[in-house]
Design an enzyme around this catalytic site. Structure first.
Site, PDB file in Angstrom:
ATOM      1  CB  SER A 156      52.206 -52.177  -4.151  1.00 23.33           C
ATOM      2  OG  SER A 156      50.759 -51.694  -3.289  1.00 23.33           O
ATOM      3  CG  HIS A 162      48.897 -48.753  -6.577  1.00 21.59           C
ATOM      4  ND1 HIS A 162      49.252 -49.608  -7.576  1.00 21.59           N
ATOM      5  CD2 HIS A 162      49.076 -49.465  -5.256  1.00 21.59           C
ATOM      6  CE1 HIS A 162      49.726 -50.821  -7.051  1.00 21.59           C
ATOM      7  NE2 HIS A 162      49.750 -50.742  -5.635  1.00 21.59           N
TER       8      HIS A 162
END
Length: 244
Positions: free
Chosen positions: A134, A170
Site C-alpha cells: 500500500s 487496492h
C-alpha cells in the site's frame, strides 16, 4: 548477498492471517526475501512502519512474524526520534526493507525530514531489496491514489520517483481506486502506471517492471495509460501465481 540489480517488489499484499500470531508473513514478502539471495544465515529484514505512525503494536507484530518466518528482524522508527544512530548505515546493512501501509503522505513528509528517501535510494542501488504494501508500494513511484487526507481519495504526486510510473493499490477492494486512477491518468495529473488488486505485487528490476506476482487466486495487475483520445486505457497483465 544482495540482489544483483536494484530490485523493488511493490505490493497490495504480503501479509496473511496467522496461526500462532495475528499476522504471518505472506508469500509475496517471502518472495521478496528470496530475491535477496541470502544463503547460510537468516536474512536481515528491516520493518519500516512510518506510514502507521510507528505504532508499537505493529512493530511487535512484525517481530512475531519475522521470528516465525526465520528472519533476522530489525526496525526503523522515526517517532519520536530515530531509534538508530545512522539511518543510512542501518538500511545498507539489510537484505530486505519492508515498508508497511498507512498514510503515504505522512510517510513521505517524515522521510523528507530525516533524509530517509536518499538513504533508501542508496540501499536500493546497492542491492538491498525494497518491498512494501500500500503506502509501501506507492512511495517508490511518482504517485498514485491515497486516503491519506480523508475517506475521499486524492492524488499523491510527490513520491520518491525511483520508478518513473504511477501506482494504483487496492484496485479491486476499494470502490474509488480504479475510477480515480483512470481520471488522474487521463487528465495527466499522474503518468501512466501499474495497478494491483489485493494480493498482487509488481517486480521491478532497475526501473523496468518485469513480472506481476500474486499470492491470491484470480487477483490481477494492470497497465493504465492515456490513450490517443485522451481517455485512460487499461490492459490486464499476465500474472505469476505463487504457491501457498
Amino acid at each position: 548477498m544482495t540482489a544483483e540489480t536494484p530490485t523493488i517488489l511493490a505490493t497490495s499484499g504480503g501479509v496473511v492471517s496467522g496461526v500462532r500470531s495475528h499476522w504471518s508473513v505472506g508469500p509475496l514478502t517471502h518472495h521478496a526475501v528470496e530475491l535477496a539471495g541470502v544463503t547460510g544465515r537468516a536474512p536481515r529484514v528491516c520493518f519500516v512502519g512510518t506510514a502507521s505512525g510507528d505504532a508499537s503494536s505493529l512493530t511487535a507484530g512484525f517481530y512475531d512474524m519475522a521470528i516465525e518466518a526465520g528472519f533476522a528482524p530489525s526496525h526503523l522508527r522515526l517517532f519520536t526520534m530515530p531509534n538508530v544512530p545512522d539511518i543510512r548505515e542501518h538500511l545498507l546493512a539489510q537484505d530486505v526493507v519492508w515498508v508497511f501501509g498507512g498514510s503515504v503522505a505522512g510517510l513521505l513528509a517524515m522521510w523528507e525530514l530525516h533524509g530517509v528517501g536518499e538513504a533508501m535510494r542508496e540501499a536500493w542501488q546497492a542491492g538491498v531489496v525494497l518491498t512494501g504494501v500500500s503506502a509501501g508500494s506507492l512511495c517508490w513511484h511518482v504517485g498514485g491514489t491515497t486516503d491519506s487526507f480523508g475517506p475521499d481519495l486524492r492524488p499523491i504526486t510527490n513520491g520518491l520517483g525511483f520508478l518513473p510510473y504511477s501506482n494504483g493499490v487496492h484496485y479491486d477492494s476499494e470502490d474509488q481506486r480504479r475510477p480515480l486512477y483512470h481520471r488522474l491518468i487521463a487528465d495527466q495529473t499522474l503518468p501512466a502506471g501499474y495497478a494491483t488488486d489485493d494480493g498482487v505485487g509488481l517486480l521491478y528490476r532497475g526501473t523496468e517492471m518485469v513480472e506481476a506476482i500474486a499470492e491470491r487466486d484470480r487477483a490481477g495487475a494492470y497497465w493504465v495509460e492515456r490513450g490517443a483520445d485522451g481517455a485512460a486505457v487499461e490492459t490486464a497483465l499476465d500474472v505469476t501465481r505463487l504457491p501457498g
